[in-house]
Design an enzyme around this catalytic site. Structure first.
Site, PDB file in Angstrom:
ATOM      1  N   ALA A  64     -37.829   7.582  29.482  1.00  0.00           N
ATOM      2  CA  ALA A  64     -38.907   7.487  29.460  1.00  0.00           C
ATOM      3  C   ALA A  64     -39.773   7.902  28.836  1.00  0.00           C
ATOM      4  CB  ALA A  64     -39.685   6.753  30.333  1.00  0.00           C
ATOM      5  N   GLY A 109     -34.521   5.139  30.975  1.00  0.00           N
ATOM      6  CA  GLY A 109     -35.076   4.445  30.035  1.00  0.00           C
ATOM      7  C   GLY A 109     -33.858   4.491  29.233  1.00  0.00           C
ATOM      8  N   GLU A 112     -30.874   2.379  30.444  1.00  0.00           N
ATOM      9  CA  GLU A 112     -31.324   1.107  30.629  1.00  0.00           C
ATOM     10  C   GLU A 112     -31.086   0.837  29.585  1.00  0.00           C
ATOM     11  OE1 GLU A 112     -34.380   3.348  33.103  1.00  0.00           O
ATOM     12  OE2 GLU A 112     -33.921   1.959  34.716  1.00  0.00           O
ATOM     13  N   GLU A 132     -33.998   9.942  37.271  1.00  0.00           N
ATOM     14  CA  GLU A 132     -35.160   9.283  37.455  1.00  0.00           C
ATOM     15  C   GLU A 132     -34.957  10.474  39.358  1.00  0.00           C
ATOM     16  OE1 GLU A 132     -32.891   7.327  36.683  1.00  0.00           O
ATOM     17  OE2 GLU A 132     -34.146   5.785  35.154  1.00  0.00           O
TER      18      GLU A 132
HETATM   19  N1  CAA Z   1     -40.005  12.558  27.876  1.00  0.00           N
HETATM   20  C1  CAA Z   1     -40.880  13.530  27.272  1.00  0.00           C
HETATM   21  N2  CAA Z   1     -40.614  14.007  26.473  1.00  0.00           N
HETATM   22  C2  CAA Z   1     -38.769  14.910  26.407  1.00  0.00           C
HETATM   23  C3  CAA Z   1     -38.326  14.164  27.675  1.00  0.00           C
HETATM   24  C4  CAA Z   1     -38.860  13.001  28.182  1.00  0.00           C
HETATM   25  N3  CAA Z   1     -37.841  12.279  28.583  1.00  0.00           N
HETATM   26  N4  CAA Z   1     -36.845  14.135  27.237  1.00  0.00           N
HETATM   27  C5  CAA Z   1     -37.438  15.008  26.122  1.00  0.00           C
HETATM   28  N5  CAA Z   1     -38.292  16.049  26.009  1.00  0.00           N
HETATM   29  C6  CAA Z   1     -38.709  16.804  24.989  1.00  0.00           C
HETATM   30  C7  CAA Z   1     -39.101  18.547  25.962  1.00  0.00           C
HETATM   31  O1  CAA Z   1     -39.778  18.506  26.112  1.00  0.00           O
HETATM   32  C8  CAA Z   1     -39.552  19.086  24.674  1.00  0.00           C
HETATM   33  O2  CAA Z   1     -40.412  18.421  23.770  1.00  0.00           O
HETATM   34  P1  CAA Z   1     -41.043  20.114  23.343  1.00  0.00           P
HETATM   35  O3  CAA Z   1     -40.339  21.123  22.276  1.00  0.00           O
HETATM   36  O4  CAA Z   1     -42.569  19.751  23.190  1.00  0.00           O
HETATM   37  O5  CAA Z   1     -40.749  21.092  25.189  1.00  0.00           O
HETATM   38  C9  CAA Z   1     -38.179  18.204  23.458  1.00  0.00           C
HETATM   39  O6  CAA Z   1     -37.799  16.710  23.737  1.00  0.00           O
HETATM   40  C10 CAA Z   1     -37.179  18.555  23.311  1.00  0.00           C
HETATM   41  O7  CAA Z   1     -35.861  18.825  24.788  1.00  0.00           O
HETATM   42  P2  CAA Z   1     -35.495  19.926  25.277  1.00  0.00           P
HETATM   43  O8  CAA Z   1     -36.799  21.421  25.005  1.00  0.00           O
HETATM   44  O9  CAA Z   1     -36.130  20.358  26.957  1.00  0.00           O
HETATM   45  O10 CAA Z   1     -34.632  19.524  24.906  1.00  0.00           O
HETATM   46  P3  CAA Z   1     -32.701  20.708  25.912  1.00  0.00           P
HETATM   47  O11 CAA Z   1     -32.050  20.951  24.733  1.00  0.00           O
HETATM   48  O12 CAA Z   1     -32.754  22.133  26.502  1.00  0.00           O
HETATM   49  O13 CAA Z   1     -33.010  19.619  26.619  1.00  0.00           O
HETATM   50  C11 CAA Z   1     -32.368  17.358  27.598  1.00  0.00           C
HETATM   51  C12 CAA Z   1     -32.198  18.329  26.977  1.00  0.00           C
HETATM   52  C13 CAA Z   1     -31.565  17.623  28.862  1.00  0.00           C
HETATM   53  C14 CAA Z   1     -32.427  16.077  27.354  1.00  0.00           C
HETATM   54  C15 CAA Z   1     -33.995  17.529  28.200  1.00  0.00           C
HETATM   55  O14 CAA Z   1     -35.024  17.669  27.845  1.00  0.00           O
HETATM   56  C16 CAA Z   1     -34.259  16.616  29.974  1.00  0.00           C
HETATM   57  O15 CAA Z   1     -33.410  16.981  31.039  1.00  0.00           O
HETATM   58  N6  CAA Z   1     -34.840  15.833  29.232  1.00  0.00           N
HETATM   59  C17 CAA Z   1     -35.589  14.130  30.512  1.00  0.00           C
HETATM   60  C18 CAA Z   1     -34.761  13.248  31.327  1.00  0.00           C
HETATM   61  C19 CAA Z   1     -34.863  12.447  31.434  1.00  0.00           C
HETATM   62  O16 CAA Z   1     -35.152  13.269  32.918  1.00  0.00           O
HETATM   63  N7  CAA Z   1     -34.695  11.340  31.385  1.00  0.00           N
HETATM   64  C20 CAA Z   1     -35.198  10.311  32.136  1.00  0.00           C
HETATM   65  C21 CAA Z   1     -36.580  10.442  32.071  1.00  0.00           C
HETATM   66  S1  CAA Z   1     -38.351   9.143  33.730  1.00  0.00           S
HETATM   67  C22 CAA Z   1     -37.503   7.350  33.227  1.00  0.00           C
HETATM   68  O17 CAA Z   1     -36.728   7.139  32.364  1.00  0.00           O
HETATM   69  C23 CAA Z   1     -37.503   6.103  34.421  1.00  0.00           C
HETATM   70  C24 CAA Z   1     -37.240   4.847  33.368  1.00  0.00           C
HETATM   71  O18 CAA Z   1     -36.320   4.237  33.923  1.00  0.00           O
HETATM   72  C25 CAA Z   1     -38.395   3.805  32.579  1.00  0.00           C
END
Ligand code: CAA
Length: 257
Positions: A64, A109, A112, A132
């Site tokens: 998400a 998500g 999921e 999460e």
């Molecule tokens: N939401 C919003 N933006 C996201 C994102 C997310 N879940 N995951 C990645 N992005 C964005 C980053 O912010 C970045 O954007 P900017 O360049 O504008 O800053 C772009 O995607 C590229 O990401 P990274 O620079 O972080 O890439 P990386 O290779 O260094 O890392 C990653 C990759 C490990 C996937 C890292 O991006 C990350 O940890 N992302 C979050 C993953 C996460 O926590 N997901 C769970 C969300 S909560 C959820 O899903 C709740 C639910 O149950 C519904």
């Protein structure tokens, strides 16, 4: 649609989540578009099976959209969670099999959504997590409910309370995915599975999926009753007559026009 691409060819509907700048992370708009794309393919008679994937070579769906969640109050979070859960139910309840082609990160998500699909094939670079708790939240699109059913409570609890990444190899070992292939072969592999499914009868496929879905809601006695009634119901259909007759006549059945 802004974030979702749909391609329909030879009975296969391929839906691609297309927000590569954010690793295909999903805000409300993406969620609603995805549900709409699925519903369109489900309603489209020329589609018999669906494939879901993400744009690029890095992510299926990175979860998400964290930036949009940062500003949410509890009411908005409830609405966002319900919208996401409804989208996963559209996928899970599809009478046409849905295959997830997991081409990279399937996080939060994203994991999921893969769980709501009927079959999951991952590329070797795929990584799965329910991270999460790293954000001080919990899975909101079905992770606490569907993950334990698929991989067992022990593996699910470890994934959910640690938030740790699970490699494609480990995902295969715990039953989170059906197969792991190289990224180059991912789409070809899922298309092969889709083509095999298309050779079978659509009504028997849809009823099989419904029986299996109900098995997690009904007692064994109720589930067996639903199964045998469905089995019997099919004998009223042209599809079943064709399938049984084709075997006896030593020819391939013709289930679809
Ligand atoms: N939401 C919003 N933006 C996201 C994102 C997310 N879940 N995951 C990645 N992005 C964005 C980053 O912010 C970045 O954007 P900017 O360049 O504008 O800053 C772009 O995607 C590229 O990401 P990274 O620079 O972080 O890439 P990386 O290779 O260094 O890392 C990653 C990759 C490990 C996937 C890292 O991006 C990350 O940890 N992302 C979050 C993953 C996460 O926590 N997901 C769970 C969300 S909560 C959820 O899903 C709740 C639910 O149950 C519904």
């Amino acid at each position: 649609m802004k974030y979702i691409k749909t391609d329909i060819s030879n009975g296969i509907g391929t839906i691609t989540i297309d927000r590569p700048d954010a690793l295909n992370a999903m805000n409300s708009e993406v969620v609603l578009e995805l549900a709409h794309a699925f519903q369109s393919c489900i309603n489209n008679e020329s589609v018999g099976v669906l494939i879901l994937t993400g744009t690029g070579e890095k992510a299926f769906v990175a979860g998400a959209d964290i930036k949009s969640m940062q500003k949410m109050n509890p009411e908005q979070a409830l609405e966002f969670g319900k919208t996401g859960q409804n989208m996963t139910k559209v996928i899970e309840n599809s009478p046409k099999p849905v295959i997830a082609a997991v081409n990279g990160f399937a996080l939060g998500g994203g994991c999921e959504i893969a769980l709501a699909c009927h079959i999951r094939v991952a590329s070797e670079n795929a990584q799965f997590a329910q991270p999460e708790v790293h954000l001080g939240i919990i899975p909101g699109w079905g992770g606490t409910q569907r993950l334990p059913k698929l991989v067992g409570q022990g593996e699910a609890i470890e994934m959910i309370v640690s938030g740790k990444m699970v490699s494609a190899e480990k995902a295969l070992q715990i039953g989170l995915v059906n197969a792991v292939v190289s990224l180059d072969h991912l789409m070809k592999t899922v298309q092969g599975i889709a083509e095999a499914i298309l050779r079978n009868g659509p009504e028997s496929i849809a009823l099989s999926l419904e029986c299996i879905r109900r098995s997690s809601e009904l007692t064994l006695v109720e589930g067996l009753d639903f199964e045998v009634k469905s089995f019997s119901h099919l004998f009223e259909t042209a599809e079943t007559k064709e399938g049984l007759t084709a075997f006896v006549e030593k020819r391939h059945p013709k289930f679809r026009v």
